[in-house]
Design an enzyme around this catalytic site. Structure first.
Site, PDB file in Angstrom:
ATOM      1  N   GLU A 163     -12.176   3.380 -18.054  1.00 58.29           N
ATOM      2  CA  GLU A 163     -10.906   2.996 -18.688  1.00 58.29           C
ATOM      3  C   GLU A 163     -10.932   3.333 -20.176  1.00 58.29           C
ATOM      4  O   GLU A 163      -9.968   3.888 -20.726  1.00 58.29           O
ATOM      5  CB  GLU A 163     -10.652   1.501 -18.478  1.00 58.29           C
ATOM      6  CG  GLU A 163      -9.456   0.944 -19.218  1.00 58.29           C
ATOM      7  CD  GLU A 163      -9.727  -0.417 -19.831  1.00 58.29           C
ATOM      8  OE1 GLU A 163      -9.520  -0.587 -21.047  1.00 58.29           O
ATOM      9  OE2 GLU A 163     -10.159  -1.318 -19.085  1.00 58.29           O
ATOM     10  N   HIS A 164     -12.037   3.018 -20.856  1.00 58.67           N
ATOM     11  CA  HIS A 164     -12.158   3.335 -22.280  1.00 58.67           C
ATOM     12  C   HIS A 164     -12.145   4.844 -22.516  1.00 58.67           C
ATOM     13  O   HIS A 164     -11.486   5.334 -23.447  1.00 58.67           O
ATOM     14  CB  HIS A 164     -13.455   2.741 -22.831  1.00 58.67           C
ATOM     15  CG  HIS A 164     -13.336   1.305 -23.235  1.00 58.67           C
ATOM     16  ND1 HIS A 164     -13.602   0.862 -24.510  1.00 58.67           N
ATOM     17  CD2 HIS A 164     -12.967   0.209 -22.527  1.00 58.67           C
ATOM     18  CE1 HIS A 164     -13.421  -0.442 -24.573  1.00 58.67           C
ATOM     19  NE2 HIS A 164     -13.046  -0.868 -23.379  1.00 58.67           N
TER      20      HIS A 164
ATOM     21  N   GLU B 111     -18.916  -5.191 -27.533  1.00 55.64           N
ATOM     22  CA  GLU B 111     -18.140  -6.177 -26.777  1.00 55.64           C
ATOM     23  C   GLU B 111     -19.066  -7.087 -25.972  1.00 55.64           C
ATOM     24  O   GLU B 111     -18.837  -8.299 -25.871  1.00 55.64           O
ATOM     25  CB  GLU B 111     -17.147  -5.477 -25.854  1.00 55.64           C
ATOM     26  CG  GLU B 111     -16.010  -4.779 -26.572  1.00 55.64           C
ATOM     27  CD  GLU B 111     -15.009  -4.180 -25.604  1.00 55.64           C
ATOM     28  OE1 GLU B 111     -15.223  -4.294 -24.374  1.00 55.64           O
ATOM     29  OE2 GLU B 111     -14.019  -3.598 -26.070  1.00 55.64           O
TER      30      GLU B 111
ATOM     31  N   HIS C 231     -14.903  -0.165 -16.178  1.00 56.92           N
ATOM     32  CA  HIS C 231     -14.470  -0.528 -17.532  1.00 56.92           C
ATOM     33  C   HIS C 231     -14.743   0.618 -18.503  1.00 56.92           C
ATOM     34  O   HIS C 231     -13.924   0.944 -19.377  1.00 56.92           O
ATOM     35  CB  HIS C 231     -15.216  -1.797 -17.962  1.00 56.92           C
ATOM     36  CG  HIS C 231     -14.776  -2.346 -19.274  1.00 56.92           C
ATOM     37  ND1 HIS C 231     -15.602  -3.117 -20.074  1.00 56.92           N
ATOM     38  CD2 HIS C 231     -13.612  -2.250 -19.948  1.00 56.92           C
ATOM     39  CE1 HIS C 231     -14.969  -3.462 -21.162  1.00 56.92           C
ATOM     40  NE2 HIS C 231     -13.755  -2.953 -21.114  1.00 56.92           N
TER      41      HIS C 231
END
Length: 809
Positions: free
Chosen positions: A56-57, A134, A53
């Site tokens: 991806e960022h 998040e 994740h």
């Protein structure tokens, strides 16, 4: 009606190992790319949860060739496109949609960011804080925690039981070991053998293949890597478990050793499980008072494993008995049926869905590489799934298969439809004086048939509005929406999206999609809305709580119209209602078919326009309780006047604001992870909309940051060189050409134009007006924006900060 898109895209593997799917769909106005990397959160080393994740960022933070302000996200936004990414358990997806002339530039940026990420240490530090925010929101979100708790019955050794989103503790970017693991993960999986690129657009297959090859030439070449299969889903011999909570019952079925076609089989099974039609499981449970609502979906699928979730919303009187027995009895009934008619209807609805799908939806569908119906292999897989669940050879019933969807029937068009006596098909497109007089009568009627879009497309739109003497009470609105629930689902399957919304003293029934079934859908919808017993309906299923910023977006239109006293008297509302509407892209045959339905519209026909609401330099603040500890704020800034020149200037301001606003508040200040700015039209009013959701910054402080950004707009405009200004203006104007506008988007513009008092050639005038905005005019617009000449409206998760803000009544 134009032919359906071919259900199967072209697929091949390029010489460098990149798998591609190419879909030539000539009816599309836009192009889309969906890149799937066969690596996800379950593929990272156990020591570094969240690494996939996190990567991806990081890839969106710019490269040496395309810094963030020129990267893929900024590029797509500047061309009015869509972009997103998603990290799943075993895949990571990147996808965007653009106009055809900008598509190659988007692919160029996507390949560059995948092949040449900077991995800058400072960028990593900043982005880790975004993931931390998040994580905090996720840990405080009751719905997210309930979803995560669904895995509690699985084996503790299965990766579904772990945490994979990443936070400050699991992403130690300062440690050399972490950096080495990050590089190893990137180099292992971000190469051609692990990627599938799906392209969809109006270009020929040859053009799409050339684009795919250019993309693949930039990516590191590699071999396909087998992803390790996880341990069994459950550590015992049991294959299902139950979880009960307040008003919800969850059944989870752990399936093992399934064939590759299990995905299509599960989708087929869930489709019919979710059917609420009489004789099915959902209707049976509701009639017996055992459940209010049923939803079935696969939560996980990989390497022959699948986790099927059946969620039941329970009545208020507690957990009833007998639900499991009825569920298993229906599954046994379903297992013994001849699925041929269901397979035929299922294939038809998927064909309809493809016909109205956007380029982005088609590209993402192709990247999944699933069958769009139930194949012969899917039938075998479905039988195996039902056996594992425990369906047996006998059942008690009574059950019946769902009645056919009435909107999926296709009637043969009348010969020479739309022609008058003396014309042949060679004359199609020519108009006579008689037709012009007929069109003139239609345009003066409450339901206007717009000529702004060609009438030879498969798609169209209908907007039907009622202006009421009172505001409908929320309970009444919920009941009416619930009455339409079954119809909306049937219509969606047939290619028509239906919505029914209330704002202030108005109701709006909206339909977009395939025009052929619309007259029948409209007729059925009007019957459902005006039936005498509309006030007595089934209990509405509890909806999933939206994140705070989405709650504000949903509430905004209602806060932009005046309210009067509420009433739940349906008869009173209909008897005093005044209605008007707009139909767009309709063929002569569809217009004629709408006649019966329009003759039955309740209320008084009224084609007198009401002026759009104005704020007159006021600054109004509305507090909305989101039920969350997160802070959220929306600021809506209407144009100074309703003139087209002001709308054009506001649109150009929005165009130049979008990337700098995101860069300032999201990247530099790190105020929150939901940060956006955009142009919005609400009830005919054009305005700039700014939104932020933050875990720790209060709305008053968020507003201050937005105001500081707006105060710097004149400087931002002056720093643009002439070439950038002219290119930006041209790019924006091109987004409103008929060749670039999908039907649904064009229809929404025309509807908002009608509400705003625009002329019938609005779509022609708008791009011309944008091209007339020079730097002086844009600077003047920025000053009027800062002075709130059109008024400002703020929705936030806290109360008004005081002067100059007034609490909205």
């Amino acid at each position: 009606m134009p032919a359906l898109n071919h259900p199967r895209p072209h697929t091949e593997t390029l010489a460098n190992g990149l798998r591609v799917t190419l879909r030539h769909a000539p009816n599309l106005k836009r192009c889309a790319a969906a890149l799937r990397v066969a690596a996800g959160s379950h593929d990272v080393p156990l020591a570094w949860p969240g690494m996939a994740h996190f990567l991806e960022h990081l890839l969106f933070l710019g490269t040496e060739r395309f810094p963030a302000r020129q990267g893929l996200m900024a590029y797509v936004q500047s061309h009015g496109g869509q972009i997103n990414a998603r990290t799943s358990e075993r895949t990571t997806d990147y996808f965007f949609e653009l106009p055809p002339q900008a598509f190659a530039g988007g692919l160029e940026r996507l390949s560059d960011m995948l092949a040449h990420p900077r991995m800058n240490p400072d960028d990593q530090q900043q982005e880790r804080e975004v993931l931390q925010a998040e994580f905090v929101a996720w840990s405080q979100d009751a719905t997210a925690q309930q979803q995560f708790a669904l895995f509690d019955g699985l084996s503790e050794a299965h990766p579904l039981r772990g945490f994979h989103a990443g936070n400050r503790a699991t992403l130690p970017v300062e440690q050399p070991e972490f950096q080495q693991a990050l590089q190893d993960f990137y180099q292992r999986f971000y190469q051609t053998g692990q990627m599938t690129l799906s392209l969809a657009g109006p270009q020929s297959l040859e053009e799409l293949r050339t684009l795919a090859e250019a993309f693949g030439n930039v990516i590191a070449k590699g071999e396909s890597i087998e992803q390790h299969a996880p341990v069994p889903l459950m550590s015992t011999s049991e294959r299902s478990y139950q979880q009960a909570e307040e008003r919800r019952l969850n059944w989870l079925f752990a399936l093992e050793s399934l064939p590759e076609s299990c995905a299509e089989a599960l989708a087929f099974l869930c489709h019919w499980l979710n059917s609420a039609k009489p004789g099915g499981l959902s209707a049976d449970l509701r009639e017996r008072g055992l459940a209010v609502h049923l939803k079935a979906q696969p939560l996980y699928q990989f390497a022959g494993q699948a986790l099927l979730h059946i969620e039941l919303t329970l009545p208020a009187n507690g957990l009833p008995t007998g639900i499991h027995e009825r569920l298993m009895d229906w599954l046994s009934f379903f297992a013994q049926q001849d699925w041929t008619p269901l397979r035929e209807e299922y294939a038809t609805l998927h064909q309809r869905q493809q016909q109205v799908s956007s380029a982005l939806q088609l590209a993402r569908l192709d990247s999944e590489q699933h069958e769009v119906g139930l194949s012969g292999q899917g039938v075998t897989a479905l039988k195996q799934i039902l056996t594992q669940i425990g369906a047996v050879d006998n059942f008690s019933g009574p059950w019946q298969l769902p009645a056919p969807n009435p909107f999926l029937r296709t009637e043969a068009p009348a010969s020479n439809a739309g022609l008058i006596r003396g014309q042949t098909s060679a004359h199609r497109g020519l108009r006579t004086f008689a037709q012009d007089r007929s069109r003139s009568r239609r345009e003066r009627s409450p339901m206007q048939f717009s000529q702004a879009l060609p009438d030879n497309s498969a798609e169209g739109a209908i907007y039907l509005r009622w202006r009421l003497d009172s505001s409908p009470a929320s309970a009444l609105q919920s009941r009416l929406e619930n009455n339409l629930h079954a119809l909306r689902e049937d219509a969606r399957q047939a290619g028509v999206d239906v919505s029914f919304s209330a704002s202030g003293n108005e109701w709006l029934l909206k339909m977009t999609g395939l025009q052929e079934p619309m007259p029948t859908v409209l007729e059925h919808a009007l019957k459902e809305l005006t039936q005498p017993d509309a006030a007595v309906s089934q209990a509405t299923p509890a909806s999933v709580a939206l994140m705070p910023i989405r709650q504000l977006l949903k509430a905004l239109p209602d806060h932009c119209l005046a309210h009067t006293a509420n009433t739940d008297d349906t008869q009173q509302l209909w008897s005093s209602a005044r209605w008007d509407g707009l139909a767009i892209g309709m063929s002569a045959q569809t217009q004629a078919a709408m006649g019966l339905a329009l003759s039955r519209v309740h209320g008084t026909p009224d084609n007198q326009l009401t002026p759009p609401p104005t704020l007159s330099s006021q600054r109004l603040w509305s507090a909305v309780d989101s039920g969350s500890s997160e802070h959220a704020l929306l600021l809506f800034c209407p144009a100074a006047t309703g003139e087209l020149a002001d709308e054009a200037a506001w649109r150009l301001l929005a165009h130049f604001c979008q990337t700098p606003f995101y860069q300032r508040l999201r990247v530099e200040l790190q105020l929150g992870y939901a940060v956006f700015s955009a142009l919005r039209q609400i009830h005919g009013t054009t305005g700039l909309l700014f939104g932020v959701q933050s875990p720790n910054v209060a709305p008053a402080d968020l507003l201050q940051h937005i105001e500081q950004f707006l105060s710097g707009l004149p400087m931002l405009i002056n720093t643009l060189d002439d070439n950038a200004f002219i290119a930006g203006r041209q790019t924006l104007a091109e987004q409103f050409s008929q060749a670039a506008l999908p039907t649904a988007q064009a229809a929404e513009l025309l509807w908002q134009g009608k509400l705003g008092g625009r002329s019938s050639d609005y779509l022609t005038q708008l791009p011309e007006a944008i091209l007339q905005i020079d730097r002086v005019a844009l600077l003047a617009a920025a000053r009027r924006l800062n002075q709130a000449e059109g008024g400002w409206r703020c929705l936030a998760s806290s109360t008004s900060p005081g002067t100059p803000w007034q609490a909205a009544k």
